[in-house]
Design an enzyme around this catalytic site. Sequence first.
Site, short mmCIF file in Angstrom:
data_model
loop_
_atom_site.label_atom_id
_atom_site.label_comp_id
_atom_site.label_asym_id
_atom_site.label_seq_id
_atom_site.Cartn_x
_atom_site.Cartn_y
_atom_site.Cartn_z
CG ASN A 40 28.10 36.27 38.18
OD1 ASN A 40 27.01 35.82 38.55
ND2 ASN A 40 28.40 36.44 36.89
CD1 TRP A 41 28.45 33.54 44.36
CD2 TRP A 41 26.70 32.78 45.52
NE1 TRP A 41 28.73 33.72 45.69
CE2 TRP A 41 27.66 33.26 46.43
CE3 TRP A 41 25.50 32.26 46.02
CZ2 TRP A 41 27.47 33.23 47.81
CZ3 TRP A 41 25.31 32.23 47.41
CH2 TRP A 41 26.30 32.71 48.29
CE LYS A 42 29.66 33.32 35.66
NZ LYS A 42 30.45 33.06 34.48
CG HIS A 50 27.59 37.96 32.78
ND1 HIS A 50 27.84 36.89 31.95
CD2 HIS A 50 28.59 37.96 33.69
CE1 HIS A 50 28.94 36.28 32.36
NE2 HIS A 50 29.42 36.92 33.42
CD GLU A 53 28.03 33.24 31.83
OE1 GLU A 53 27.32 33.40 32.83
OE2 GLU A 53 29.23 32.86 31.91
CD GLU A 67 32.72 39.53 33.58
OE1 GLU A 67 33.18 39.01 34.60
OE2 GLU A 67 31.60 39.24 33.12
N GLY A 89 35.21 31.63 32.52
CA GLY A 89 35.01 30.21 32.83
C GLY A 89 35.92 29.28 32.05
CB SER A 137 39.82 32.68 34.19
OG SER A 137 38.92 31.91 33.39
N GLY A 147 33.54 34.60 38.96
CA GLY A 147 32.54 33.55 38.82
C GLY A 147 32.97 32.30 39.58
N GLY A 148 33.62 31.40 38.88
CA GLY A 148 34.00 30.10 39.44
C GLY A 148 34.64 30.17 40.83
P1 PGA Z 1 34.75 33.26 35.82
O1 PGA Z 1 33.45 34.13 35.54
O2 PGA Z 1 35.48 33.90 36.97
O3 PGA Z 1 34.24 31.88 36.14
O4 PGA Z 1 35.58 33.29 34.57
C1 PGA Z 1 33.48 35.54 35.59
C2 PGA Z 1 32.16 36.10 35.19
O5 PGA Z 1 31.50 35.52 34.31
O6 PGA Z 1 31.71 37.11 35.74
#
Ligand code: PGA
Length: 249
Positions: free
Chosen positions: A8-10, A98, A100, A168, A174, A212, A233-234
């Site tokens: 997930n590149w956000k 998600h 977010e 999640e 993150g 994470s 994500g990251g």
């Molecule tokens: P993260 O993000 O790996 O940076 O914690 C995961 C996500 O939000 O899908």
Amino acid sequence: MKKLIAGNWKMNMNREDAIKLAFSLVSFASESPKIDDKCDILLCPPFTYISQVKEICKDSVISVGAQDCSFHENGAYTGEISANMLYDIGCNYVIIGHSERRQYHGETDDIVLNKVCAARQEGLISIVCIGETKEERDKKKHEDIIISQLAASIPDGMNSQNIVIAYEPVWAIGTGKTASPDDVFDMHKLIRSELKSRFSDGSDIRILYGGSMKPDNAKQLLSIENVDGGLIGGASLKADQFTSIIQKA
Ligand code: PGA
């Protein structure tokens, strides 16, 4: 079950970086024989780079998806992107709900459910995100939250071919903090039992862990029962980290 490793590149990357990363991952996949026997790989870039990333991935085993879609089919909805448009440019998957989006864009379970219906209509696989906040966990409400999010954001009649769940925990996204293996085990077991009680092939619906996930904890997390992959994500923004997680899967 075959694992799914989804990046997930956000809202990260520019065009040049997106292209570079996609090329590195395609070359990794082509140098890893039979990788798709063991693991499915998915990239979810920002909308603006999807077509280009799809073009780069078109002859590889890597699938491409989006990070959101509208619940409307089409029409006067300025700024929205429909599930049909995603299908049209070659997406197979779409991340929906998600945390977010739930947190910063007011997405409720009801909106999530309608988006999943829109995605299903176009033949897209929805990756529906659920997870408790730190406060909810501290108050020991995490199980109730997960049960109610699952009940209210997943439409009836879904199956393992059109839905994936991503657990999640919001406090792990993150932050560098992951849920403990015991907590992941318990939550995935709970989700599995809810899925089995509601859907006839609930034991085959993939449940990803997200929050994470990194090269150094992926092996342990991915070996937990009912963890069928990761939403990353990251660590999906760096080719070496993402490929290392894929190798662990
Ligand atoms: P993260 O993000 O790996 O940076 O914690 C995961 C996500 O939000 O899908």
